[in-house]
Design a protein around this motif. Sequence first.
Motif, PDB file in Angstrom:
ATOM      1  N   ASP A 137      33.396  52.277  93.253  1.00 51.69           N
ATOM      2  CA  ASP A 137      34.130  52.340  91.985  1.00 51.69           C
ATOM      3  C   ASP A 137      33.598  53.479  91.123  1.00 51.69           C
ATOM      4  O   ASP A 137      32.417  53.825  91.164  1.00 51.69           O
ATOM      5  N   GLU A 164      39.958  57.271  83.628  1.00 57.60           N
ATOM      6  CA  GLU A 164      41.221  57.091  84.326  1.00 57.60           C
ATOM      7  C   GLU A 164      41.501  55.613  84.599  1.00 57.60           C
ATOM      8  O   GLU A 164      40.597  54.774  84.558  1.00 57.60           O
ATOM      9  N   ALA A 165      42.747  55.306  84.910  1.00 59.63           N
ATOM     10  CA  ALA A 165      43.147  53.914  85.105  1.00 59.63           C
ATOM     11  C   ALA A 165      42.563  53.309  86.374  1.00 59.63           C
ATOM     12  O   ALA A 165      42.173  52.141  86.390  1.00 59.63           O
ATOM     13  N   LYS A 166      42.508  54.104  87.446  1.00 60.80           N
ATOM     14  CA  LYS A 166      42.053  53.571  88.728  1.00 60.80           C
ATOM     15  C   LYS A 166      40.530  53.618  88.838  1.00 60.80           C
ATOM     16  O   LYS A 166      39.928  54.680  88.680  1.00 60.80           O
ATOM     17  N   ALA A 167      39.938  52.453  89.132  1.00 65.19           N
ATOM     18  CA  ALA A 167      38.496  52.418  89.369  1.00 65.19           C
ATOM     19  C   ALA A 167      38.165  52.970  90.753  1.00 65.19           C
ATOM     20  O   ALA A 167      37.126  53.604  90.954  1.00 65.19           O
ATOM     21  N   ALA A 200      42.570  49.081  90.301  1.00 64.01           N
ATOM     22  CA  ALA A 200      42.261  49.070  88.870  1.00 64.01           C
ATOM     23  C   ALA A 200      41.333  47.890  88.577  1.00 64.01           C
ATOM     24  O   ALA A 200      41.411  46.842  89.222  1.00 64.01           O
ATOM     25  N   ASP A 201      40.434  48.078  87.613  1.00 63.82           N
ATOM     26  CA  ASP A 201      39.477  47.046  87.225  1.00 63.82           C
ATOM     27  C   ASP A 201      39.983  46.385  85.945  1.00 63.82           C
ATOM     28  O   ASP A 201      39.930  46.976  84.868  1.00 63.82           O
ATOM     29  N   ASP A 210      39.555  47.561  82.004  1.00 62.14           N
ATOM     30  CA  ASP A 210      40.677  47.886  81.117  1.00 62.14           C
ATOM     31  C   ASP A 210      40.597  47.073  79.831  1.00 62.14           C
ATOM     32  O   ASP A 210      40.867  47.594  78.737  1.00 62.14           O
ATOM     33  N   ASP A 255      43.703  47.534  96.869  1.00 60.71           N
ATOM     34  CA  ASP A 255      44.967  46.785  96.844  1.00 60.71           C
ATOM     35  C   ASP A 255      45.440  46.398  98.245  1.00 60.71           C
ATOM     36  O   ASP A 255      46.646  46.358  98.511  1.00 60.71           O
TER      37      ASP A 255
END
Length: 493
Positions: free
Chosen positions: A58, A71-74, A217-218, A222, A297
Amino acid sequence: MTDHFDVLIVGAGLSGIGAAWHLQNECPDKSYAILEGRGAIGGTWDLFRYPGIRSDSDMYTLGYSFRPWREAKAIADGPSILKYVRDTAREADIEQHIRFDHHVKRASWSTADATWTVEAEQDGELRTVTCNFLFMCSGYYNYAGGYAPEFEGAADFTGRIVHPQFWPADLDYAGKRVVVIGSGATAVTIVPEMARTAAHVTMLQRSPTYVVSRPAADATADWLRNRLPAKLAYSLIRWKNVGWGMLFFNMARRRPEKIKAQLIGLVRQHMGPDYDVDTHFTPRYNPWDQRLCLVPDADLFEALKSGAAEVVTDHVERFTATGIKLRSGAELPADVIVSATGLNLQLLSDVAFTVDGEAKAPSQSLSYKGMMYSDLPNLASSFGYTNASWTLKADLTCGYVCRLLKTMDRKKVRQCTPRTGTKPIETAPYLDFSSGYVTRSMDKFPKQGTRKPWKLYQNYALDLLTLRYGAVDDGIMEFSNPVPAKTREALAA
């Protein structure tokens, strides 16, 4: 004239840019330069261009401690990580210190001068730079070539064979049959991405690997970022992920059978009761004897369930004109074969080191605090964790190097050298890992000891205590002040 710097950093990837930032901020009086063998910033993240390239850690722990990941994606893709590293270099004015296309070949230490003389090749010509302290941040594998076993009949194959380390920009696999040989992090990344447009993708493995799904995403991250200042949120998320990682690793070491059952149980949940999990996703080794493969995912499992991809567990007998014949007698048809067979590890870029004219191979030394080498003066290297994010250890190493430089200034000494002393030290392999890319190369690495400061912890909390808060002048590190050669000559005269 030869350029001289207080500190010379080798490598402008994730580790090297981090080292430069720490040096600028903690030792602003030190001059430095970065020698980069390639023509761009980024290291691994600039070199690898295969489909789906991403981190398997991550970004709240792979990112720098001093620069929050926003950023949105961990679990970030390669281009995003590359942008993060380059933005860090640009914003901190590090770029001006980098000398590109300088491939370091040799480094010679002179005790009389307390200086490293570093020789690098640029466009076929030899460039020489001197420094007081050499900081190797060149990664752990050979950029010039990945591990590529020789497969019988490879010359007979009429399609295209590619290695992920050198992905061809012109490769068009849309609507084609693809076989990916391998089961590691690279293979589980490539398979679902290629399956989006290929006619069919087969992951061919000799034996299974532990594969774990995690949200890209975490959600906790968030939530915290929306309610707290960026740096505070980043610190809390970082510690949450570090803590969970250490807990999981320790549980896997203490209760391997239980963790193994849980990991395989999660795969069964993804794949359903009819899938042969025992054959394709049940490794013969315990969790963390090799690095776990992370899939964001559940993308690999989704590709398998859709029929766009499959896993075959078998051995390659030989390549044929139209695919791969397996030891079982079956044949896999292919238009493209991807040899995701791993890396070739390389310690300190295979630089040839000498100390006062005597060759010194790091492989013959003991590792000191996982970052320096016995009897090699004024030399450190950045080497991350095998069981956690690389940057966690790199950040600690950079901070320790700055503490060491400031200690030398306070003591008014020019040389620091880890010494083993006269008391025997029991040794062990540098890495306790059974992965093929590790076992193939352990003879190139130093040994570790079974007691501190020669023991390699692979534990962030213990390294934090040692490298950030532990004593620099620990009785093992020898601080000395050799008389400069010119002064000796003058005294003799």
